[in-house]
Design a protein around this motif. Structure first.
Motif, short mmCIF file in Angstrom:
data_model
loop_
_atom_site.label_atom_id
_atom_site.label_comp_id
_atom_site.label_asym_id
_atom_site.label_seq_id
_atom_site.Cartn_x
_atom_site.Cartn_y
_atom_site.Cartn_z
N LEU A 11 -9.90 -14.46 -9.87
CA LEU A 11 -8.90 -15.31 -9.22
C LEU A 11 -8.22 -14.57 -8.08
CD1 LEU A 11 -7.25 -17.11 -12.28
CD2 LEU A 11 -8.45 -18.24 -10.40
N PHE A 12 -7.80 -13.34 -8.33
CA PHE A 12 -7.14 -12.56 -7.27
C PHE A 12 -8.10 -12.31 -6.10
CE2 PHE A 12 -3.97 -11.25 -10.53
CZ PHE A 12 -2.83 -11.56 -9.80
N LYS A 13 -9.38 -12.03 -6.41
CA LYS A 13 -10.37 -11.84 -5.33
C LYS A 13 -10.51 -13.10 -4.49
CE LYS A 13 -13.45 -8.30 -7.24
NZ LYS A 13 -14.83 -8.06 -7.75
N ALA A 14 -10.60 -14.25 -5.18
CA ALA A 14 -10.76 -15.51 -4.45
C ALA A 14 -9.56 -15.79 -3.56
CB ALA A 14 -10.98 -16.65 -5.45
N MET A 15 -8.35 -15.56 -4.09
CA MET A 15 -7.14 -15.80 -3.27
C MET A 15 -7.08 -14.83 -2.09
SD MET A 15 -4.07 -16.82 -5.90
CE MET A 15 -4.11 -15.30 -6.84
N ASP A 38 -5.63 -5.91 -3.19
CA ASP A 38 -6.14 -6.68 -2.04
C ASP A 38 -5.33 -7.94 -1.82
OD1 ASP A 38 -8.08 -4.78 -1.66
OD2 ASP A 38 -9.64 -5.86 -2.76
N PHE A 39 -5.02 -8.63 -2.93
CA PHE A 39 -4.24 -9.87 -2.81
C PHE A 39 -2.85 -9.60 -2.20
CE2 PHE A 39 -0.91 -12.42 -4.95
CZ PHE A 39 -1.15 -13.64 -4.33
N ILE A 40 -2.15 -8.62 -2.75
CA ILE A 40 -0.80 -8.31 -2.26
C ILE A 40 -0.85 -7.85 -0.80
CG2 ILE A 40 1.15 -6.73 -2.56
CD1 ILE A 40 0.54 -6.78 -5.58
N GLN A 41 -1.84 -7.03 -0.47
CA GLN A 41 -1.99 -6.54 0.90
C GLN A 41 -2.21 -7.69 1.87
OE1 GLN A 41 -5.16 -3.72 1.30
NE2 GLN A 41 -4.94 -3.53 3.49
N CYS A 42 -3.10 -8.61 1.53
CA CYS A 42 -3.39 -9.73 2.43
C CYS A 42 -2.16 -10.63 2.60
CB CYS A 42 -4.56 -10.55 1.88
SG CYS A 42 -6.13 -9.69 1.91
N LEU A 51 4.32 -1.46 -5.06
CA LEU A 51 5.20 -0.76 -4.13
C LEU A 51 4.41 0.02 -3.09
CD1 LEU A 51 7.99 0.59 -6.52
CD2 LEU A 51 8.29 -1.03 -4.65
N SER A 52 3.34 0.70 -3.51
CA SER A 52 2.55 1.49 -2.55
C SER A 52 1.88 0.59 -1.53
CB SER A 52 1.50 2.32 -3.30
OG SER A 52 0.55 1.49 -3.93
N THR A 53 1.40 -0.56 -1.96
CA THR A 53 0.79 -1.51 -1.01
C THR A 53 1.83 -2.01 -0.03
OG1 THR A 53 -0.73 -2.19 -2.77
CG2 THR A 53 -0.59 -3.60 -0.83
N LEU A 54 3.01 -2.33 -0.54
CA LEU A 54 4.11 -2.77 0.33
C LEU A 54 4.45 -1.68 1.35
CD1 LEU A 54 6.40 -4.78 0.99
CD2 LEU A 54 7.74 -3.69 -0.83
N CYS A 55 4.57 -0.43 0.90
CA CYS A 55 4.89 0.67 1.81
C CYS A 55 3.80 0.86 2.86
CB CYS A 55 5.08 1.96 1.01
SG CYS A 55 6.58 1.99 0.00
N ASN A 56 2.54 0.83 2.45
CA ASN A 56 1.44 1.02 3.40
C ASN A 56 1.47 -0.02 4.50
OD1 ASN A 56 0.15 3.34 2.44
ND2 ASN A 56 -0.96 2.20 0.87
N GLU A 57 1.73 -1.26 4.15
CA GLU A 57 1.76 -2.32 5.16
C GLU A 57 2.97 -2.17 6.09
OE1 GLU A 57 -0.70 -4.34 5.79
OE2 GLU A 57 -1.68 -3.21 4.19
N MET A 58 4.09 -1.73 5.54
CA MET A 58 5.27 -1.52 6.40
C MET A 58 5.05 -0.32 7.32
SD MET A 58 8.61 -2.53 4.10
CE MET A 58 8.34 -1.40 2.74
N ILE A 59 4.38 0.73 6.82
CA ILE A 59 4.06 1.89 7.67
C ILE A 59 3.18 1.45 8.84
CG2 ILE A 59 2.78 4.06 7.76
CD1 ILE A 59 3.64 4.49 4.81
N VAL A 68 -7.03 -3.59 -10.80
CA VAL A 68 -5.93 -3.14 -9.94
C VAL A 68 -6.31 -3.29 -8.46
CG1 VAL A 68 -4.63 -1.10 -9.21
CG2 VAL A 68 -4.88 -1.62 -11.63
N ASP A 69 -7.57 -2.99 -8.12
CA ASP A 69 -8.02 -3.13 -6.73
C ASP A 69 -7.93 -4.59 -6.27
OD1 ASP A 69 -8.51 -0.47 -6.38
OD2 ASP A 69 -10.63 -0.60 -6.92
N SER A 70 -8.28 -5.53 -7.16
CA SER A 70 -8.20 -6.95 -6.78
C SER A 70 -6.75 -7.37 -6.55
CB SER A 70 -8.86 -7.82 -7.85
OG SER A 70 -8.13 -7.75 -9.07
N ILE A 71 -5.83 -6.87 -7.40
CA ILE A 71 -4.40 -7.18 -7.20
C ILE A 71 -3.91 -6.58 -5.89
CG2 ILE A 71 -2.10 -6.79 -8.15
CD1 ILE A 71 -3.44 -6.69 -10.93
#
Length: 1522
Positions: A939-943, A998-1002, A1057-1065, A993-996
């Motif tokens: 599901l997370f991959k599809a989203m 990717d979803f949060i990053q996108c 949190l790390s995904t959020l930080c990476n995108e803000m960086i 965790v990788d699928s989650i």
């Protein structure tokens, strides 16, 4: 001394001395230095030989255990170091002849099963004798004895091979000694002065044993219990030796005259007989065949074995004869007459009739051998039609005619070789089979009903060859006339196979495409006349046989008319007139058939069905061809133009026939009616202006389109995986659905615009069901060979056509959403979001919003709000395991969709549907947790995949991005707290965790890109994560014992949190309005990460997952602080003139721990990569903060990484994987390195690049230094270090070249060390283009390429070495073109090695030696690289082209030796064409003059194809080139 001597001598001679004491005494005498005997070794040899001889001659009685001991003693002294030393010193020791004779006799005993002594010991003695140059004279000096040994050993090996069923494994020693004996025999045979004696000895003694052995080795079914040495090496080497022995003994130039005297007619060789009387062999062929035809017992199994040996041997003998006697086209008649004798030996008479003793079960073997003999004759070009007719009275032609009659008189339609034999005869001369053409068409085509795959392929190959031959001869009408005669014969047609299967249909189409139009029309007339004269007059008889024949003839007409070129405006008028007459005649037949049905003259149902198919088929042929001619040829005037509406009326009349029949129409009839309706649709679209105004053309088009799709046909799902071969004759109940679906999908753009919405929904629903049914039957594998319903549906779903039909695409998406909710409990879904089940109009009535907001957007906002509200109430959707399986299949189909072309409403609804399932589903407790995790992951991959397309912005119009993130993360925390992740492996958890991630990053990227309220959304989500952190950490710390799901909650929190930080960086610096907020948010996020990481590290659950994960998280923290500090410093804030980073003590302690754990023992690769990236980030932070211990840190990191790369546990692939992160780290380390640090680097290189370490086995240390050299060459040094580095590079190049020479001595080091060293040299050449001024260094590298091995046993190693050499050559040609010109011979030698090696590896191989698909791809890559290099050489410099003729000569010389695989040859040919482009006329003349005869023919063929294809194409391109 004398007393000792006399005492031993007397005891050995004394008959009263026990044999056991004698044996002990001789053993003592051999090893003891105290026993001194004159010529002691020879005395002991002789005594042992004498004792064994006396025993076997029955002169003395010796106990069997003593006999065994005597053989063991003999074996021991033969293999003793003492004997070897004595022979090395030149001392002469001889062996009695009787020993060799006894060995031969013992081997014979073992073959018969009467063993008096251990076979292994006897064979070991034989091995010891033959491996000793002095003792082997016992055999090599006695030719007959050596021949006898070969015969006995061959019999022994064959006896073991024949025991296939026995559990006893093969004896490795037998085959090792046999190979040794054969190797010893070969030079002895060549040294024999009397070749006649050799021939006699071989034929009399070892011919049959060797052929039997070879046959058994070839046909044995090898099993795992068989020794791998026998299976892979010994069997091949033994067969090779056997072939060499037999060819050099039986077929040598000295014997050619004897063969001529025997096989050639006597009148041609009378004088030769007189001159050779008494000198040559008498009847060598008969001598060989008499030995081959000898059988053992009368047992059937034994007889079958010996016949198999004979048949296999005959084709081999003919191959030997061709290789020996057929030089440059000479002795063709000798080879032919020899072949006739070999064919007769299969069990036929001189007149090629079957002998009475011939068994019918032998036909398979006999035909295989006959096929091989004919193919050898064909390949050798033995049969020349003109020479045979003029000079030899058609002796060959007559023989081949007898052979053809033999095959036709004894048809073997169940044996594939029978068809292949006929094909070989056809290739020799079509006149051989032409008198029996009707029989050939009947037995080989029309009446051949065996559908076994091998038989079918052989039959289709024969028929295709017949069609191609007669097409080349321009005799297609004659062939078709014969075919019509056979088809129309009285026969049980219901047993006949389809007349035109796919392969034959394609060949016929290609043949007719190249055929003259006049002949094609003649063929059509023949078919029509056969209908008129034979079939139609007998329609009143109403027999099923006649109906089947009519359908076969009609199918042939269909294939012919749809195969040749259509008329166009350039067609000559006579052809157009003939075509018009043909169409008029055909129209009469069609109308006659329609009249029979309309007047109800056809009554019997079975007959009526087939005649109906014929009528529909002929009608379709006529209307389609007639329309085609009208469109493309203005000269063509059809009845459709002269009589208004003829075409439409014919179609209407044909479509009304169904209603007149009480029976259900056949599948073929249905498909033809659909085709006619499609034609009607096309005609209406083309000529809509001619329809009268009172007729509603829209209704007609809609009804026609609805009839074509036929909703009832798709209401029942049958076997959607059934394959259809696209042939009309193969349509039946099973394949009709695939044929009908193919018709619809291939014409969708015509049909869909005229369908109603419910019809479009039906199509979409059927397509989805077909895909799901296929998935249900075969897992997630949708790959099918051929055309089936599911493969057509998949191609449509993934292809571009569906995107161009938005209504159908929207219907497909709606069907998928409907299917999702259909699998869920509708009541629960409706409770969560009722708007999912309402239309836009229904929802928009009660929703307030902007005036400009569309009703669909209002509906989506309502759905989004309902989802958020339901989350607060704690709603859920229960799922069973069956439901999850169905949903996973739907997700598989969803991933196939082209998401970029969806309507915004469909796209958003699909995303919200997936989001709803992600948040609310609750799996049964009985369900496996792994299945539930897999479902969530998909599901997370599809989203995530939906969030990366252009339509993704519409989602944020319906729901705020922060809300989507918060709800998704909350649902994950909730599932973790309920223990969903308590039983999960590390690999499963990481992929989840990788699928989650990717979803949060996108989704965060989408929030930032949209810009509208981006800051607000990010602040809200960051605050949410900080607040949730307290709860998650409290849950973990309050637990009695921290469990795995608590750890998972912490990791989920850190990942978010790390995904959020990476995108803000990544966003910092792109938007000044956002930058201030982002720096604050980064500080806020990183402030809660440190305690989480500490909690993870201190957790009780062990595992390396936690270790690598924590390193990645801390790396994100450092980068966040670096980005924040850098932004504040650049903004010029007074408080941040110097970059400051908090938590440096935490980062430093973490760094020290990583340096301790990095290299002492093996670590997972993910930990190593994340650690190196952490060191890179930490070193940057230390530089920014101007740490006091920066120099020490630099050295420590450098030494640790070097120790890691030097670790004995590190494989080459792991070192390669680490190269990129290590390169980034080194770039930072050396950017501002001091003089001392630079010297340390050079010291590490000097200690590692030592050739003696290669010999000492310290390969990893050398590889580490080589890798460092390569990486350092890519780094940016300070100016003073850079100059010093490139100043010493020539010394490093010399060292690397020496390493290549040393490592290339061991083939096992090719991939491990030689190739990486060469890659490092290539990098130095590329990076040193501006620094290496002395061409000598480049020439040295070219010389080193000669040492890199290209003969590795592994194709993977070969490809690595090939690519490394190619890249080095490419670096030279690209960076040092002037050096290449000076060293052109060396450069070309290196490149020629590549060309010859890829030709050798890319040769055509036998079935047992075929390479895997992966290796085949590697070879194709190598061929492409050669083509690329040829192209660059041709365009490098004009001066280089003076050697182009030599390059062409090398290429054709190598090409003449091998037969390349077609795909390999295609690439090499394109490359050499570029070199031929550079050749001037003098070069071509030079090549034609200097090349040898065979090579010249290859060159002429190459040059002709170059002139015909490549050169003309290039000149055509140059016309339009500016």
């Amino acid at each position: 001394m004398a007393a000792i001597y006399s005492g031993i001598h007397l005891k050995l001679k004394n008959p009263r001395t026990p044999w056991t004491d004698k044996l002990k005494l001789v053993r003592f005498a051999w090893v003891s230095t105290q026993c001194l005997l004159p010529n002691k070794e020879q005395v002991l040899f002789d005594w042992t030989s004498h004792a064994l001889t006396c025993f076997y001659n029955k002169k003395v009685e010796v106990p069997l255990e003593v006999v065994e001991g005597l053989w063991t003693y003999l074996d021991d002294i033969l293999h003793s170091r003492k004997l070897h030393n004595l022979q090395s010193e030149g001392k002469t020791i001889s062996l009695r002849l009787t020993v060799a004779q006894m060995i031969n006799e013992r081997i014979l005993e073992c073959t018969t099963g009467l063993t008096s002594v251990s076979l292994h010991t006897v064979l070991s003695c034989c091995h010891g004798i033959l491996t000793s140059p002095v003792l082997s004279v016992t055999y090599t000096a006695n030719y007959a004895l050596l021949v006898e040994l070969i015969a006995r050993l061959s019999g022994l090996a064959s006896n073991q091979l024949r025991k296939q069923i026995s559990d006893e494994p093969l004896s490795l020693k037998v085959f090792e000694v046999l190979l040794l004996v054969l190797s010893t025999y070969l030079p002895v045979q060549k040294q024999q002065a009397n070749s006649n004696r050799v021939f006699s000895q071989v034929t009399a003694n070892i011919l049959q044993p060797l052929f039997l052995l070879r046959h058994l080795l070839n046909t044995r079914v090898w099993t795992e219990k068989d020794d791998i040495k026998i299976r892979q090496n010994l069997s091949k080497e033994i067969r090779s030796k056997v072939d060499t022995i037999l060819q050099s003994a039986l077929f040598i130039p000295d014997h050619l005259q004897s063969y001529k005297e025997e096989v050639l007619p006597s009148e041609n060789e009378a004088s030769a007989k007189k001159s050779q009387a008494g000198k040559g062999l008498l009847g060598p062929v008969n001598m060989i065949l008499s030995k081959l035809c000898v059988q053992g017992d009368n047992d059937e199994e034994e007889a079958a074995l010996f016949y198999a040996v004979k048949t296999n041997s005959l084709s081999l003998l003919f191959k030997f004869a061709l290789d020996s006697f057929y030089n440059g086209g000479e002795n063709k008649q000798v080879c032919f007459h020899l072949m006739t004798k070999l064919i007769i030996a299969l069990g036929f008479t001189d007149e090629l009739d079957i002998k009475e003793t011939f068994s019918a079960s032998n036909w398979g073997l006999a035909l295989l051998t006959l096929e091989n003999l004919l193919n050898s004759c064909l390949a050798g070009n033995i049969y020349n039609v003109a020479t045979d007719r003029i000079q030899h009275g058609e002796v060959q032609f007559k023989f081949y005619r007898k052979l053809a009659q033999l095959l036709f008189n004894n048809t073997q339609m169940a044996i594939p070789a029978w068809y292949r034999c006929l094909r070989s005869l056809l290739m020799l001369n079509h006149h051989i089979l032409e008198p029996d053409l009707d029989e050939l068409i009947s037995t080989g085509w029309v009446d051949s009903d065996n559908m076994e795959q091998r038989v079918r392929k052989a039959r289709e190959a024969l028929v295709s060859a017949v069609l191609q031959t007669y097409a080349k001869l321009r005799q297609m009408p004659k062939l078709i006339e014969e075919l019509l005669d056979v088809v129309c014969r009285p026969a049980a047609d219901d047993l006949r196979p389809p007349l035109l299967p796919e392969t034959i249909q394609k060949t016929l189409s290609q043949s007719l495409l190249d055929n003259p139009p006049g002949q094609n029309l003649e063929i059509c007339w023949l078919i029509l006349k056969r209908m008129q004269s034979y079939l139609l007059p007998h329609m009143q008889e109403q027999t099923e046989d006649l109906a089947l024949k009519m359908f076969s003839v009609s199918s042939l007409l269909y294939a012919v008319l749809f195969s040749f070129k259509t008329l166009d405006n350039s067609t000559m008028m006579p052809i157009v007139k003939q075509t018009q007459n043909l169409m008029e005649e055909m129209l009469k037949i069609v109308e006659d058939l329609l009249r029979h049905f309309e007047e109800n003259l056809v009554t019997e149902c079975p007959w009526r069905q087939k005649i109906l198919e014929v009528t529909l088929l002929l009608t379709y042929i006529w209307v389609e061809v007639d329309t085609l001619f009208q469109i493309h040829c203005i000269k063509y005037t059809s009845l459709a133009a002269s009589e208004s509406g003829v075409t439409i009326s014919l179609v209407e009349r044909a479509l009304t026939l169904e209603n007149m029949d009480c029976q259900v129409i056949s599948p073929v009839g249905k498909l033809l009616q659909k085709l006619l309706s499609l034609h009607k649709l096309k005609k209406l679209l083309l000529k809509s202006s001619t329809v009268s105004s009172d007729e509603n053309i829209t209704d007609v088009l809609q009804k026609t389109a609805q009839f074509i799709i036929d909703r009832q046909e798709h209401s029942v799902m049958l076997n959607v995986d059934q394959i259809w071969d696209l042939q009309l004759c193969s349509v039946n109940t099973d394949t009709f659905m695939a044929a009908h679906w193919f018709l619809i999908i291939s014409n969708l753009p015509l049909i869909v615009p005229h369908l109603k919405q419910n019809n479009i929904s039906d199509l979409a629903d059927f397509m989805l069901k077909s895909l799901l049914q296929s998935l249900h039957g075969s897992g997630n594998n949708l790959e099918n060979d051929g055309i089936s319903v599911c493969s057509i549906s998949r191609e449509l779903l993934e292809g571009p056509i569906l995107c161009e039909l938005p209504e159908l695409f929207s219907a497909v998406v709606k069907c998928i959403i409907k299917a999702f909710f259909g699998l869920l409990d509708a009541s629960h879904v409706e409770l969560i979001s009722p708007s999912f089940f309402k239309s836009s109009a229904e929802v928009s009535i009660g929703v307030e919003g902007e005036v400009s907001m569309t009703s669909s957007l209002k509906r989506l906002k309502a759905i989004g709000q309902e989802i958020l509200d339901s989350v607060k109430t704690g709603s859920s959707i229960p799922l069973s395991e069956t439901q999850v399986d169905g949903l996973l299949q739907l997700l598989t189909v969803t991933r196939m969709l082209n998401r970029c072309t969806m309507f915004s409403e469909d796209y958003s609804e699909l995303f919200l549907s997936l989001y709803t399932m992600t948040v609310f589903v609750k799996c049964d407790e009985s369900m496996e947790p792994l299945l539930a995790i897999r479902f969530l992951r998909e599901l997370f991959k599809a989203m995530a995949s939906l969030l990366v397309v252009t339509n993704s912005q519409t989602i944020l119009k319906a729901v705020h991005g922060s809300n989507l993130l918060e709800v998704a993360v909350t649902s994950l925390f909730s599932r973790s707290s309920k223990g969903l992740f308590k039983i999960v492996s590390d690999s499963t958890w990481l992929s989840f965790v990788d699928s989650i991630k990717d979803f949060i990053q996108c989704l965060i990227q989408l929030i930032i890109e949209r810009r509208s309220s981006a800051c607000l959304n990010l602040e809200k989500f960051t605050s949410f994560m900080v607040e949730s952190n307290i709860a998650v950490r409290g849950l973990s710390l309050n637990a009695v014992g921290q469990s795995k799901w608590d750890l998972c909650s912490l990791q989920l929190h850190l990942v978010t949190l790390s995904t959020l930080c990476n995108e803000m960086i990544a966003t910092l610096g792109k938007n000044k309005q956002l930058d201030g907020s982002l720096t604050c948010l980064l500080e806020k996020a990183t402030s809660v990460m440190e305690p989480d990481i500490q909690a993870v590290l201190m957790g009780k659950e062990s595992g390396l997952l936690r270790q690598s994960f924590s390193v990645e998280m801390v790396t994100v923290m450092i980068r966040s602080e670096l980005a924040r500090a850098s932004h504040l410093f650049q903004s010029g804030s007074e408080d941040h003139r110097q970059e400051r980073i908090s938590r440096m003590s935490f980062y430093r302690s973490f760094c020290q721990q990583i340096l301790k754990e990095l290299y002492p023992s093996p670590r997972p690769m993910d930990f190593l990569i994340s650690s190196i990236r952490y060191l890179s980030a930490f070193y940057t932070a230390a530089e920014r903060t101007k740490a006091a211990d920066l120099g020490e840190l630099n050295v420590e990191i450098l030494q640790s990484v070097h120790a890691l790369l030097s670790g004995t546990w590190m494989s080459l692939s792991e070192v390669k994987e680490l190269e990129e992160p290590v390169k980034e780290l080194f770039n930072q380390l050396v950017a501002n390195c001091s003089q001392e640090q630079f010297h340390l680097l050079l010291l590490i290189l000097r200690e590692g690049l030592v050739a003696s370490k290669v010999e000492g086995g310290l390969h990893n240390e050398v590889l580490s230094a080589v890798t460092l050299t390569k990486l350092l060459a890519c780094c940016q040094f300070p100016e003073h270090c850079s100059k010093a580095f490139w100043r010493i590079i020539p010394q490093i190049i010399s060292t690397l070249i020496f390493l290549i020479k040393e490592s290339s001595k061991l083939r096992s080091l090719t991939r491990v060390l030689t190739v990486p060293t060469l890659e490092a040299l290539t990098v130095l050449l590329r990076k040193g283009e501006a620094h290496l001024s002395n061409p000598h260094h480049v020439i040295m590298v070219l010389g080193a390429l000669q040492f890199v091995p290209l003969d590795s046993h592994s194709l993977e190693d070969y490809h690595a070495a090939f690519e490394a050499i190619h890249e080095a050559l490419f670096a030279v040609i690209f960076c040092y073109p002037q050096v290449m010109l000076k060293a052109s011979p060396t450069f070309l030698n290196c490149f020629y090695r590549l060309v010859s090696s890829v030709m050798h590896e890319g040769r055509q191989r036998v079935e047992s030696d075929r390479v895997s698909e992966k290796d085949r791809e590697s070879l194709l890559k190598c061929a492409r690289l050669v083509e690329r290099m040829y192209t660059h050489i041709a365009g490098a410099a004009e001066n280089f082209t003076v050697l182009s003729s030599f390059m062409v000569a090398q290429y054709v010389s190598e090409l003449q030796r091998v037969t390349l695989q077609p795909e390999i040859k295609a690439h090499l040919t394109e490359g050499i064409y570029c070199i031929l482009d550079c050749c001037v006329e003098q070069d071509i003349t030079f090549l034609n003059t200097t090349l040898q005869m065979g090579v010249k023919e290859v060159f002429n063929e190459l040059y002709n194809s170059f002139t015909h294809y490549h050169k003309s194409q290039r000149q055509g391109e140059e016309k339009y080139t500016i």
